[in-house]
Motif scaffolding. Structure first.
Motif, PDB file in Angstrom:
ATOM      1  N   ALA A  99     -10.522 -24.991  41.220  1.00 45.41           N
ATOM      2  CA  ALA A  99     -10.746 -26.385  41.610  1.00 45.41           C
ATOM      3  C   ALA A  99     -12.228 -26.735  41.578  1.00 45.41           C
ATOM      4  N   ASN A 100     -13.069 -25.826  42.080  1.00 45.21           N
ATOM      5  CA  ASN A 100     -14.517 -26.071  42.069  1.00 45.21           C
ATOM      6  C   ASN A 100     -15.052 -26.158  40.647  1.00 45.21           C
ATOM      7  N   GLU A 101     -14.541 -25.278  39.798  1.00 48.04           N
ATOM      8  CA  GLU A 101     -15.031 -25.267  38.425  1.00 48.04           C
ATOM      9  C   GLU A 101     -14.579 -26.506  37.662  1.00 48.04           C
ATOM     10  N   LYS A 102     -13.390 -27.009  37.966  1.00 43.14           N
ATOM     11  CA  LYS A 102     -12.937 -28.252  37.341  1.00 43.14           C
ATOM     12  C   LYS A 102     -13.869 -29.407  37.719  1.00 43.14           C
TER      13      LYS A 102
ATOM     14  N   ARG B 185     -19.786 -26.020  27.463  1.00 42.78           N
ATOM     15  CA  ARG B 185     -19.056 -24.919  26.813  1.00 42.78           C
ATOM     16  C   ARG B 185     -18.904 -23.729  27.757  1.00 42.78           C
ATOM     17  N   ILE B 186     -19.996 -23.382  28.441  1.00 44.43           N
ATOM     18  CA  ILE B 186     -19.931 -22.252  29.377  1.00 44.43           C
ATOM     19  C   ILE B 186     -18.958 -22.553  30.515  1.00 44.43           C
ATOM     20  N   SER B 187     -19.005 -23.776  31.026  1.00 48.08           N
ATOM     21  CA  SER B 187     -18.093 -24.146  32.112  1.00 48.08           C
ATOM     22  C   SER B 187     -16.647 -24.117  31.650  1.00 48.08           C
ATOM     23  N   ASP B 188     -16.415 -24.565  30.410  1.00 44.94           N
ATOM     24  CA  ASP B 188     -15.060 -24.556  29.871  1.00 44.94           C
ATOM     25  C   ASP B 188     -14.545 -23.116  29.733  1.00 44.94           C
ATOM     26  N   GLN B 189     -15.398 -22.233  29.230  1.00 47.41           N
ATOM     27  CA  GLN B 189     -15.005 -20.826  29.116  1.00 47.41           C
ATOM     28  C   GLN B 189     -14.760 -20.210  30.497  1.00 47.41           C
TER      29      GLN B 189
ATOM     30  N   VAL C 162     -16.243 -31.509  35.131  1.00 48.90           N
ATOM     31  CA  VAL C 162     -16.271 -32.972  35.026  1.00 48.90           C
ATOM     32  C   VAL C 162     -17.692 -33.495  35.190  1.00 48.90           C
ATOM     33  N   ASN C 163     -18.437 -32.949  36.155  1.00 50.62           N
ATOM     34  CA  ASN C 163     -19.826 -33.387  36.373  1.00 50.62           C
ATOM     35  C   ASN C 163     -20.695 -33.084  35.157  1.00 50.62           C
ATOM     36  N   LEU C 164     -20.491 -31.913  34.569  1.00 52.02           N
ATOM     37  CA  LEU C 164     -21.265 -31.559  33.381  1.00 52.02           C
ATOM     38  C   LEU C 164     -20.916 -32.462  32.196  1.00 52.02           C
ATOM     39  N   LYS C 165     -19.633 -32.803  32.061  1.00 51.99           N
ATOM     40  CA  LYS C 165     -19.228 -33.723  31.008  1.00 51.99           C
ATOM     41  C   LYS C 165     -19.849 -35.099  31.209  1.00 51.99           C
TER      42      LYS C 165
END
Length: 435
Positions: A192-195, A154-158, A199-202
């Motif tokens: 790009a890094n956050e994407k 959730r945090i990464s998505d935000q 993905v890694n967190l998912k």
């Protein structure tokens, strides 16, 4: 555009699971499923049935046995009669009988066997209870991992949504000549890094969710989600009992430790039972039989009534030499007893280490929670301030990005600490018997 794509993916996924509605599992539901489906628990239940049967048989060993036998013989051939003449005859005979034997003395081997079976039964019973607690603790740990993963996603998505908004903003500024391409490129790199991080967190979330669902033996994984804990209504910072008190209660309640103690007692009883084989045994026996032969010209029932035979006696069996089988059995029982003692000591160490680890995790989470909360509030306030300065061009991109990273990291630490406090408390309460 990004929200549109995510909406489209969600819509397509909705068609894929049209037949199976989304199933939300609470922690208690997961615990109930694990307790009813876990194979280790079922195996221990079967072991308990076997131990109960062995204990019952040990009681029966004190009773006399009772056996009936009978046979029918048909003879056609030559015999030598009392005069020494060879005669040819055909005869039929039978000898039904009933007998019973009772062990009067066997150096208390039956008593030692009964004592052994009792301890083995208790050990199996404690193993069953410990397996129930162990699978519950495993489910709670897996549940904690999924909760933390959910918050991290959730945090990464935000964060990704926020960076993309800032990227769009900078592109518009460049298009009207008030921005610069360096900032645009920096934001593109961070997006790009956050994407990739998202993905890694998912992937980590999916892996931990699979581990949780496997631990509860759930067959259909599609459309399954877990319910978050209501942390707002929980007093997570209530002071926990001192470690010495917690450890003492865990050691007193631990089914694993009780099982190891019963196994050691069973091994001691087995050694005494094996040593009893050195001594003589005294057995009493009685038998009753009847005879019939076709050689006599008497009806079967008449012969049966007139040929009763009774016998009563005692038998003393003294072991003198048996190729060292008794001594070898004693040596093996000693090894079993020594291993049981070592296993008991190892179990005490394992239970102590586990209690220390879980208690330390709880204390660490409680200690860091207040600091993490204050840290997050301060860093969030700092971020909002730097964000405004960055938007007005009064600070550089790297200061802005560092502030954002600090805020996200503090938020993740705060959430992790809250979940850890709640679930570590629950695990310790399980081991203390407060479940």
């Amino acid at each position: 555009m990004r929200k549109f794509i995510f909406g489209l993916i969600f819509l397509i996924g909705g068609f894929a699971v049209a037949q199976d509605s989304v199933r939300v599992l609470t922690l208690q539901e997961c615990l109930n499923m694990a307790s009813s489906r876990n194979l280790t628990i079922k195996q221990n239940q079967n072991n308990l049935i076997g131990a109960q049967s062995n204990k019952r048989q040990a009681y029966y060993n004190f009773l006399p046995n009772l056996n009936a036998s009978g046979g029918y013989t048909y003879f056609d051939g030559n015999n030598i009669d009392f005069s020494g003449q060879v005669v040819s005859n055909t005869s039929r005979s039978s000898r039904p009988s009933i007998s019973s034997n009772l062990v009067l003395f066997n150096a208390f081997a039956n008593h030692h066997l009964l004592n052994r079976r009792k301890h083995e039964y208790e050990s199996s019973r404690y193993q069953l209870e410990d397996s129930k607690i162990a699978i519950k603790a495993t489910v709670i740990r897996n549940y904690l991992s999924v909760l933390v993963d959910t918050e991290n996603v959730r945090i990464s998505d935000q964060r990704l949504e926020f960076l993309e908004e800032q990227l769009d903003r900078e592109k518009k500024r460049v298009s009207v000549g008030v921005g610069n391409l360096e900032t645009v490129y920096n934001f593109q790199s961070q997006v790009a890094n956050e994407k990739l991080n998202y993905v890694n967190l998912k992937n980590q979330y999916q892996s931990d969710l699979l581990a949780l669902l496997q631990s509860i033996q759930l067959e259909n994984y599609s459309g399954v989600r877990i319910a978050p804990l209501d942390l707002e209504s929980l007093e997570i910072l209530i002071e926990y009992d001192p470690y010495d008190q917690v450890l003492e209660e865990i050691m007193q309640y631990s089914f694993l430790l009780k099982s190891a103690e019963e196994s050691e007692s069973a091994a001691n009883a087995q050694l005494k039972q094996t040593k009893a084989n050195r001594y003589p045994t005294l057995t009493a026996g009685a038998a009753h039989s009847r005879n019939y032969t076709s050689i006599l010209d008497v009806e079967y029932l008449e012969q049966f009534e007139n040929t009763p035979s009774n016998s009563v006696g005692v038998t003393l069996n003294i072991p003198i030499f048996n190729r060292y089988q008794i001594q070898n059995g004693i040596n093996n029982s000693k090894v079993t007893m020594l291993n049981a003692q070592l296993q008991n000591e190892q179990t005490i160490l394992n239970v102590t280490n586990a209690a220390q680890r879980d208690y330390l995790d709880l204390v660490s989470a409680q200690t860091s929670y207040k600091t993490a909360q204050e840290n997050y509030e301060a860093l969030n306030q700092t971020f909002e301030f730097i964000k405004k300065r960055f938007e007005t061009g009064n600070t550089d991109f790297y200061s802005y990005l560092e502030s954002l990273n600090n805020k996200n990291r503090a938020e993740a630490q705060l959430i992790n600490a809250r979940y850890t406090i709640v679930l570590r408390k629950r695990i310790l309460d399980l081991y203390r018997g407060n479940n």
